[in-house]
Motif scaffolding. Structure first.
Motif, PDB file in Angstrom:
ATOM      1  N   ALA A  18     -16.290  11.344  -7.941  1.00 17.42           N
ATOM      2  CA  ALA A  18     -16.305  10.493  -6.795  1.00 17.42           C
ATOM      3  C   ALA A  18     -14.902   9.759  -6.507  1.00 17.42           C
ATOM      4  CB  ALA A  18     -17.511   9.219  -7.081  1.00 17.42           C
ATOM      5  N   MET A  19     -14.412   9.615  -5.351  1.00 16.32           N
ATOM      6  CA  MET A  19     -12.997   9.049  -4.887  1.00 16.32           C
ATOM      7  C   MET A  19     -13.071   8.255  -3.788  1.00 16.32           C
ATOM      8  SD  MET A  19     -10.815  11.960  -3.042  1.00 16.32           S
ATOM      9  CE  MET A  19     -10.730  13.246  -4.460  1.00 16.32           C
ATOM     10  N   ALA A  20     -12.102   7.271  -4.073  1.00 20.04           N
ATOM     11  CA  ALA A  20     -12.026   6.224  -2.646  1.00 20.04           C
ATOM     12  C   ALA A  20     -10.576   5.622  -3.104  1.00 20.04           C
ATOM     13  CB  ALA A  20     -13.295   5.154  -3.081  1.00 20.04           C
ATOM     14  N   PRO A  21     -10.126   4.956  -2.126  1.00 18.84           N
ATOM     15  CA  PRO A  21      -8.675   4.343  -2.023  1.00 18.84           C
ATOM     16  C   PRO A  21      -8.536   3.363  -3.190  1.00 18.84           C
ATOM     17  CG  PRO A  21      -9.439   4.676   0.233  1.00 18.84           C
ATOM     18  CD  PRO A  21     -10.525   4.923  -0.724  1.00 18.84           C
ATOM     19  N   HIS A  22      -9.577   2.490  -3.060  1.00 23.43           N
ATOM     20  CA  HIS A  22      -9.368   1.135  -3.980  1.00 23.43           C
ATOM     21  C   HIS A  22     -10.296   1.036  -4.881  1.00 23.43           C
ATOM     22  CE1 HIS A  22      -8.379   0.161   0.239  1.00 23.43           C
ATOM     23  NE2 HIS A  22      -7.161   0.330  -0.338  1.00 23.43           N
ATOM     24  N   THR A 113     -16.926  11.443  -1.475  1.00 18.11           N
ATOM     25  CA  THR A 113     -15.709  10.755  -1.033  1.00 18.11           C
ATOM     26  C   THR A 113     -16.396   9.300  -0.300  1.00 18.11           C
ATOM     27  OG1 THR A 113     -13.970  10.559   0.259  1.00 18.11           O
ATOM     28  CG2 THR A 113     -15.763  12.008   1.028  1.00 18.11           C
ATOM     29  N   MET A 114     -15.940   8.345  -0.390  1.00 20.76           N
ATOM     30  CA  MET A 114     -16.216   7.183   0.331  1.00 20.76           C
ATOM     31  C   MET A 114     -15.876   7.749   1.934  1.00 20.76           C
ATOM     32  SD  MET A 114     -14.139   3.485   0.702  1.00 20.76           S
ATOM     33  CE  MET A 114     -14.836   2.162   1.659  1.00 20.76           C
ATOM     34  N   ALA A 115     -16.776   7.527   2.727  1.00 23.00           N
ATOM     35  CA  ALA A 115     -16.595   8.225   4.320  1.00 23.00           C
ATOM     36  C   ALA A 115     -16.878   7.125   5.343  1.00 23.00           C
ATOM     37  CB  ALA A 115     -17.646   9.310   4.254  1.00 23.00           C
ATOM     38  N   GLY A 116     -16.077   7.388   6.367  1.00 25.11           N
ATOM     39  CA  GLY A 116     -16.253   6.559   7.603  1.00 25.11           C
ATOM     40  C   GLY A 116     -15.040   5.624   7.494  1.00 25.11           C
ATOM     41  N   ARG A 117     -14.835   5.180   9.070  1.00 26.50           N
ATOM     42  CA  ARG A 117     -13.852   4.247   9.439  1.00 26.50           C
ATOM     43  C   ARG A 117     -14.304   3.030   9.172  1.00 26.50           C
ATOM     44  NH1 ARG A 117     -10.890   4.204  13.888  1.00 26.50           N
ATOM     45  NH2 ARG A 117     -12.944   3.101  15.118  1.00 26.50           N
ATOM     46  N   THR A 118     -13.304   2.074   8.806  1.00 28.79           N
ATOM     47  CA  THR A 118     -13.440   0.654   8.598  1.00 28.79           C
ATOM     48  C   THR A 118     -12.633   0.023   9.715  1.00 28.79           C
ATOM     49  OG1 THR A 118     -12.045   0.482   6.949  1.00 28.79           O
ATOM     50  CG2 THR A 118     -14.473   0.657   6.402  1.00 28.79           C
ATOM     51  N   PRO A 119     -13.052  -0.123  10.816  1.00 31.57           N
ATOM     52  CA  PRO A 119     -11.990  -0.424  11.886  1.00 31.57           C
ATOM     53  C   PRO A 119     -11.331  -1.898  11.534  1.00 31.57           C
ATOM     54  CG  PRO A 119     -13.897   0.671  13.117  1.00 31.57           C
ATOM     55  CD  PRO A 119     -13.845   0.386  11.595  1.00 31.57           C
ATOM     56  N   ALA A 120     -12.258  -2.971  11.154  1.00 28.49           N
ATOM     57  CA  ALA A 120     -11.919  -4.363  10.769  1.00 28.49           C
ATOM     58  C   ALA A 120     -11.340  -4.501   9.484  1.00 28.49           C
ATOM     59  CB  ALA A 120     -13.092  -4.960  11.211  1.00 28.49           C
ATOM     60  N   ALA A 121     -11.236  -3.459   8.653  1.00 31.20           N
ATOM     61  CA  ALA A 121     -10.683  -3.655   7.371  1.00 31.20           C
ATOM     62  C   ALA A 121      -9.729  -2.526   7.025  1.00 31.20           C
ATOM     63  CB  ALA A 121     -12.138  -3.533   6.446  1.00 31.20           C
ATOM     64  N   SER A 122      -9.483  -2.234   5.832  1.00 34.79           N
ATOM     65  CA  SER A 122      -8.109  -1.420   5.400  1.00 34.79           C
ATOM     66  C   SER A 122      -8.266  -0.193   5.908  1.00 34.79           C
ATOM     67  CB  SER A 122      -8.162  -1.255   4.048  1.00 34.79           C
ATOM     68  OG  SER A 122      -7.328  -0.207   3.649  1.00 34.79           O
ATOM     69  N   PRO A 123      -7.041   0.471   6.591  1.00 34.88           N
ATOM     70  CA  PRO A 123      -7.074   1.608   7.107  1.00 34.88           C
ATOM     71  C   PRO A 123      -7.037   2.658   6.176  1.00 34.88           C
ATOM     72  CG  PRO A 123      -5.172   0.519   7.317  1.00 34.88           C
ATOM     73  CD  PRO A 123      -5.954  -0.348   7.266  1.00 34.88           C
ATOM     74  N   ASP A 124      -6.726   2.387   4.605  1.00 31.62           N
ATOM     75  CA  ASP A 124      -6.793   3.256   3.622  1.00 31.62           C
ATOM     76  C   ASP A 124      -8.137   3.990   3.770  1.00 31.62           C
ATOM     77  OD1 ASP A 124      -4.360   2.417   3.148  1.00 31.62           O
ATOM     78  OD2 ASP A 124      -4.917   1.301   1.250  1.00 31.62           O
ATOM     79  N   HIS A 125      -9.365   3.209   3.909  1.00 35.62           N
ATOM     80  CA  HIS A 125     -10.504   3.964   3.709  1.00 35.62           C
ATOM     81  C   HIS A 125     -10.665   5.410   4.511  1.00 35.62           C
ATOM     82  CE1 HIS A 125     -11.833  -0.431   2.889  1.00 35.62           C
ATOM     83  NE2 HIS A 125     -11.462   0.169   1.730  1.00 35.62           N
ATOM     84  N   HIS A 126     -10.263   5.150   5.728  1.00 34.93           N
ATOM     85  CA  HIS A 126     -10.303   6.555   6.645  1.00 34.93           C
ATOM     86  C   HIS A 126      -9.440   7.487   6.158  1.00 34.93           C
ATOM     87  CE1 HIS A 126     -11.387   9.128   9.762  1.00 34.93           C
ATOM     88  NE2 HIS A 126     -10.155   8.825  10.285  1.00 34.93           N
ATOM     89  N   GLN A 127      -8.235   7.130   5.772  1.00 35.69           N
ATOM     90  CA  GLN A 127      -7.043   8.045   5.179  1.00 35.69           C
ATOM     91  C   GLN A 127      -7.782   8.420   4.079  1.00 35.69           C
ATOM     92  OE1 GLN A 127      -4.355   8.891   6.697  1.00 35.69           O
ATOM     93  NE2 GLN A 127      -5.173   7.884   8.528  1.00 35.69           N
ATOM     94  N   GLY A 128      -8.535   7.851   3.042  1.00 36.41           N
ATOM     95  CA  GLY A 128      -8.995   8.237   1.800  1.00 36.41           C
ATOM     96  C   GLY A 128     -10.072   9.471   2.171  1.00 36.41           C
TER      97      GLY A 128
END
Ligand SMILES: [Zn+2]
Length: 266
Positions: A18-22, A113-128
């Motif tokens: 399982a992978m995610a940015p943070h 993978t963590m999936a989905g945009r987080t428009p009001a939080a870190s842009p790293d999530h979508h990049q991840g």
């Protein structure tokens, strides 16, 4: 770019990565499922793409210790940090090579993978999310071994999306499914509690409140006390309708008629 290793058994093959940015992202999204997979006998690894630092109250050393405490709470066998840059994580060729190299080393059967945009939080999530898809594809490529530390090509058979709790946008995921985490929900909370630098006592109580409500709500859609929501990048393929809808160990969805008691705690 140095890889931080937090266990002594890294190079054995893993069943699930399982992978995610943070550090703490996967705990929010799917920690109950990761703990459950371990209970079911699978070898599970977590790839943290970045240290998660800087943050207002953290440090690299604190975050490493918290991530290790969370790993222990979940029983996950392997946790590595790929050392990619926090806050400016981007889906780039170099980052794809870096992640694909670890996929070729650990050769998991399933990549979550963590999936989905987080428009009001870190842009790293979508990049991840984008990096997971791209690095899974890169992992199988031939004639590029020099870009992957001399490792051999490997195709990860299945990609799974771990959906982000509290997502404010309406997603149109294909093939959603819910994992019953009733027996590992307390481990999920313990893994979140480990991140004291991100969730002080007041923030932890807030996170606990929302995560509990979210997991109850998601679980209730399938008759579970607590659940986590996943999706696939394609429809579910099957040659056996009955096996697919009933599964080998019980139904994948409520089979009771409306009006019957079907919640586990009812
Ligand atoms: Zn995050």
């Amino acid at each position: 770019m140095e890889m931080v290793e937090t266990t002594g058994e890294q190079m054995d093959r893993l069943d699930v990565v399982a992978m995610a940015p943070h550090p703490d992202d996967l705990e929010l999204c799917c920690a109950g499922t990761l703990a459950k997979l371990v209970k079911q006998g699978y070898r599970v690894g977590i790839f943290d793409l970045t240290s998660g630092e800087p943050t207002p109250r953290g440090s690299v050393e604190i975050r490493e210790a918290e991530a290790e405490a969370a790993r222990q709470a979940l029983g996950v066998q392997v946790r590595i940090n790929l050392g990619l840059p926090n806050r400016i994580l981007m889906d780039s060729p170099e980052n794809r090579y870096r992640i694909a190299t670890e996929l070729r080393r650990y050769r998991p059967k399933v990549l979550i993978t963590m999936a989905g945009r987080t428009p009001a939080a870190s842009p790293d999530h979508h990049q991840g999310h984008l990096l997971a898809e791209a690095s899974r594809f890169y992992s199988q490529l031939t004639k590029w071994d020099d870009r992957f530390g001399g490792t051999s090509p490997y195709r990860v058979p299945q990609l799974v999306y771990a959906t982000v709790p509290f997502d404010a946008e309406i997603r149109h995921w294909q093939s959603t499914f819910v994992v019953d985490i009733s027996d590992t929900f307390e481990q999920k909370l313990a893994s979140l509690k480990a991140y004291g630098s991100q969730f002080d006592d007041a923030r932890y109580e807030m996170v606990k409140h929302f995560i509990t409500g979210h997991c109850i709500s998601v679980g209730a859609t399938c008759g579970f006390a607590y659940g986590e929501m996943f999706a696939l990048p394609h429809p579910v393929g099957t040659s056996n309708l009955v096996d697919t809808v009933l599964g080998r160990k019980g139904p994948i969805a409520p089979d009771q008629l409306p009006g019957e008691n079907h919640l586990p705690m009812a």
